[in-house]
Design a protein around this motif. Structure first.
Motif, PDB file in Angstrom:
ATOM      1  N   GLN A 182     -37.239 -10.036  46.702  1.00  0.00           N
ATOM      2  CA  GLN A 182     -37.394 -10.843  47.913  1.00  0.00           C
ATOM      3  C   GLN A 182     -37.339 -12.335  47.574  1.00  0.00           C
ATOM      4  O   GLN A 182     -36.716 -13.120  48.288  1.00  0.00           O
ATOM      5  CB  GLN A 182     -38.714 -10.493  48.612  1.00  0.00           C
TER       6      GLN A 182
ATOM      7  N   ASP B 101     -34.477 -14.826  48.778  1.00  0.00           N
ATOM      8  CA  ASP B 101     -34.910 -16.002  49.535  1.00  0.00           C
ATOM      9  C   ASP B 101     -34.353 -17.285  48.935  1.00  0.00           C
ATOM     10  O   ASP B 101     -33.910 -18.185  49.658  1.00  0.00           O
ATOM     11  CB  ASP B 101     -36.438 -16.058  49.563  1.00  0.00           C
TER      12      ASP B 101
ATOM     13  N   SER C 154     -37.707 -17.465  58.805  1.00  0.00           N
ATOM     14  CA  SER C 154     -37.712 -16.017  58.596  1.00  0.00           C
ATOM     15  C   SER C 154     -38.346 -15.322  59.793  1.00  0.00           C
ATOM     16  O   SER C 154     -38.985 -15.952  60.644  1.00  0.00           O
ATOM     17  CB  SER C 154     -38.506 -15.674  57.329  1.00  0.00           C
TER      18      SER C 154
ATOM     19  N   ASN D 144     -40.905 -13.351  59.694  1.00  0.00           N
ATOM     20  CA  ASN D 144     -42.361 -13.456  59.580  1.00  0.00           C
ATOM     21  C   ASN D 144     -42.868 -14.800  60.091  1.00  0.00           C
ATOM     22  O   ASN D 144     -43.900 -14.880  60.763  1.00  0.00           O
ATOM     23  CB  ASN D 144     -42.787 -13.268  58.119  1.00  0.00           C
ATOM     24  N   LEU D 145     -42.135 -15.863  59.762  1.00  0.00           N
ATOM     25  CA  LEU D 145     -42.536 -17.188  60.228  1.00  0.00           C
ATOM     26  C   LEU D 145     -42.391 -17.287  61.743  1.00  0.00           C
ATOM     27  O   LEU D 145     -43.265 -17.832  62.432  1.00  0.00           O
ATOM     28  CB  LEU D 145     -41.684 -18.257  59.542  1.00  0.00           C
TER      29      LEU D 145
ATOM     30  N   SER E 249     -45.241 -15.481  63.318  1.00  0.00           N
ATOM     31  CA  SER E 249     -46.474 -16.269  63.207  1.00  0.00           C
ATOM     32  C   SER E 249     -46.532 -17.341  64.289  1.00  0.00           C
ATOM     33  O   SER E 249     -47.556 -17.512  64.968  1.00  0.00           O
ATOM     34  CB  SER E 249     -46.559 -16.917  61.825  1.00  0.00           C
TER      35      SER E 249
ATOM     36  N   THR F 225     -46.920  -7.316  51.123  1.00  0.00           N
ATOM     37  CA  THR F 225     -45.613  -7.687  51.663  1.00  0.00           C
ATOM     38  C   THR F 225     -45.140  -6.621  52.650  1.00  0.00           C
ATOM     39  O   THR F 225     -45.238  -5.431  52.356  1.00  0.00           O
ATOM     40  CB  THR F 225     -44.590  -7.809  50.518  1.00  0.00           C
ATOM     41  N   PRO F 226     -44.621  -7.020  53.839  1.00  0.00           N
ATOM     42  CA  PRO F 226     -44.375  -8.396  54.288  1.00  0.00           C
ATOM     43  C   PRO F 226     -45.507  -9.011  55.102  1.00  0.00           C
ATOM     44  O   PRO F 226     -45.409 -10.158  55.507  1.00  0.00           O
ATOM     45  CB  PRO F 226     -43.136  -8.229  55.167  1.00  0.00           C
TER      46      PRO F 226
ATOM     47  N   SER G 282     -48.377 -10.048  54.292  1.00  0.00           N
ATOM     48  CA  SER G 282     -49.080 -11.158  53.644  1.00  0.00           C
ATOM     49  C   SER G 282     -48.541 -12.507  54.090  1.00  0.00           C
ATOM     50  O   SER G 282     -49.305 -13.467  54.276  1.00  0.00           O
ATOM     51  CB  SER G 282     -48.963 -11.037  52.119  1.00  0.00           C
ATOM     52  N   ASP G 283     -47.229 -12.612  54.256  1.00  0.00           N
ATOM     53  CA  ASP G 283     -46.630 -13.886  54.662  1.00  0.00           C
ATOM     54  C   ASP G 283     -47.152 -14.332  56.022  1.00  0.00           C
ATOM     55  O   ASP G 283     -47.355 -15.528  56.267  1.00  0.00           O
ATOM     56  CB  ASP G 283     -45.107 -13.765  54.711  1.00  0.00           C
TER      57      ASP G 283
ATOM     58  N   HIS H 264     -50.743 -15.556  55.525  1.00  0.00           N
ATOM     59  CA  HIS H 264     -50.750 -16.865  54.867  1.00  0.00           C
ATOM     60  C   HIS H 264     -50.376 -17.981  55.842  1.00  0.00           C
ATOM     61  O   HIS H 264     -50.990 -19.055  55.839  1.00  0.00           O
ATOM     62  CB  HIS H 264     -49.771 -16.865  53.691  1.00  0.00           C
ATOM     63  N   GLU H 265     -49.374 -17.721  56.666  1.00  0.00           N
ATOM     64  CA  GLU H 265     -48.930 -18.751  57.607  1.00  0.00           C
ATOM     65  C   GLU H 265     -49.996 -19.022  58.666  1.00  0.00           C
ATOM     66  O   GLU H 265     -50.291 -20.180  58.985  1.00  0.00           O
ATOM     67  CB  GLU H 265     -47.620 -18.325  58.273  1.00  0.00           C
TER      68      GLU H 265
END
Length: 321
Positions: free
Chosen positions: A60, A64, A275, A277-278, A281, A303-304, A306-307, A310-311
């Motif tokens: 990943q 990325d 992404s 995930n972002l 979020s 994962t995924p 966690s992202d 974190h955000e």
């Protein structure tokens, strides 16, 4: 896992693939140019690359970084990360395979594509899990160090697919990624296990040479990511550069490729690489703000997901708990 054509937009994108006799035709391009290393440089209009390996192989991160450099270069792109369905699947097994697919082009594209033109397989499991998606004539880069008896037995290979003729329809590049990485990092005094972890950066360097990707951004990223461990940062940079140099000097890779920026498809300006995930979020935060409610997300930290955790943790000022 491959994307499936399910919309008019996707069908329009896939229509760019000419089909001859039921097989995907080679990507359109021109040849005849010679690069500074004396090798042929072939120009293509688009490419689909899939990085595949164990969940611990850093696929990943590799995908990325290739994506970020491709975006900064100016290509249009679409990505498809694929994470293992099982939590902590045994290493070297099919359920533990992680992959990252990237489709980039010199024109506007709409999907991450179905069939990769290039497969980077870090072990036998990655090869077996993805080979059915790879069209005849595509390029396969395999880490030969992992094709030993035990890893192959884990996924049901009675004989090595690198030797039994089963891959004759493909352009296979056998590369001892682990050995080359360890050799490149000898001066850093790392243990074998620590050095092996950088083999994904060696692979990234090789693919960056192969497709003329920028390198400065990745080197800066690595130094920032491992700022508290400068020796690890420099080891990863060294592995990345070693991969580039390997592509430039080895006879096995006689051709490199260029995909021009999508200058005609997009006006000059500032763009954001975002992404899923972002985006999710930001969507959760926006929903909480519009509903005038605090936001709480309960999720397993792996994962995924966690992202996303974190955000969200960065935006407590928006009522994130």
């Amino acid at each position: 896992m491959t994307s499936q054509v399910s919309s008019a937009a996707e069908k329009a994108d896939e229509a760019n693939d000419a089909v001859l006799g039921g097989q995907r035709a080679p990507l359109s391009g021109t040849t005849g140019t010679t690069g500074g290393d004396g090798k042929e440089v072939r120009r293509l209009d688009r490419v689909i690359i899939r990085f595949a390996g164990d969940s611990g192989d850093g696929m990943q991160l590799t995908g990325d970084r290739f994506t970020s450099e491709t975006a900064s270069f100016g290509n249009d792109l679409s990505t498809l990360p694929n994470f293992p369905a099982e939590i902590r699947a045994p290493a070297g097994t099919l359920p533990g395979v992680s992959s990252f697919q990237l489709h980039f082009a010199d024109h506007d594209i709409l999907t991450p594509g179905d069939a990769p033109n290039v497969l980077v397989a870090m072990n036998p499991a990655a090869l077996k899990a993805n080979i059915d998606d790879v069209p005849r004539g595509a390029e396969i880069i395999v880490n030969t160090d992992e094709f030993t008896k035990r890893p192959m037995a884990k996924v049901g290979y009675a004989t090595s697919p690198l030797e039994d003729g089963s891959l004759e329809a493909y352009n296979v590049h056998p590369v001892p990624l682990t050995t080359l990485t360890i050799e490149a990092l000898k001066e850093f005094g790392l243990s074998r296990k620590e050095a092996e972890r950088s083999k994904n950066m060696f692979a990234l360097g090789l693919l960056s040479w192969m497709y003329h990707r920028p390198t400065e951004g990745t080197e800066t990223f690595l130094r920032q990511k491992f700022a508290k461990k400068p020796e690890i940062a420099e080891a990863n940079v060294a592995a990345f550069r070693a991969g580039w140099n390997f592509g430039e000097t080895t006879e096995d890779f006689a051709v490199s490729y260029e995909v021009a920026p999508a200058a005609q498809a997009f006006p000059t300006g500032t763009y954001r690489n975002i992404s899923g995930n972002l985006a999710l979020s930001y969507g959760l935060i926006a929903a909480g703000q519009l509903a005038d409610l605090p936001l709480y997300l309960g999720s397993y930290p792996i994962t995924p997901a966690s992202d996303i955790l974190h955000e969200l943790s960065k935006h407590k000022n928006f009522g994130v708990r």
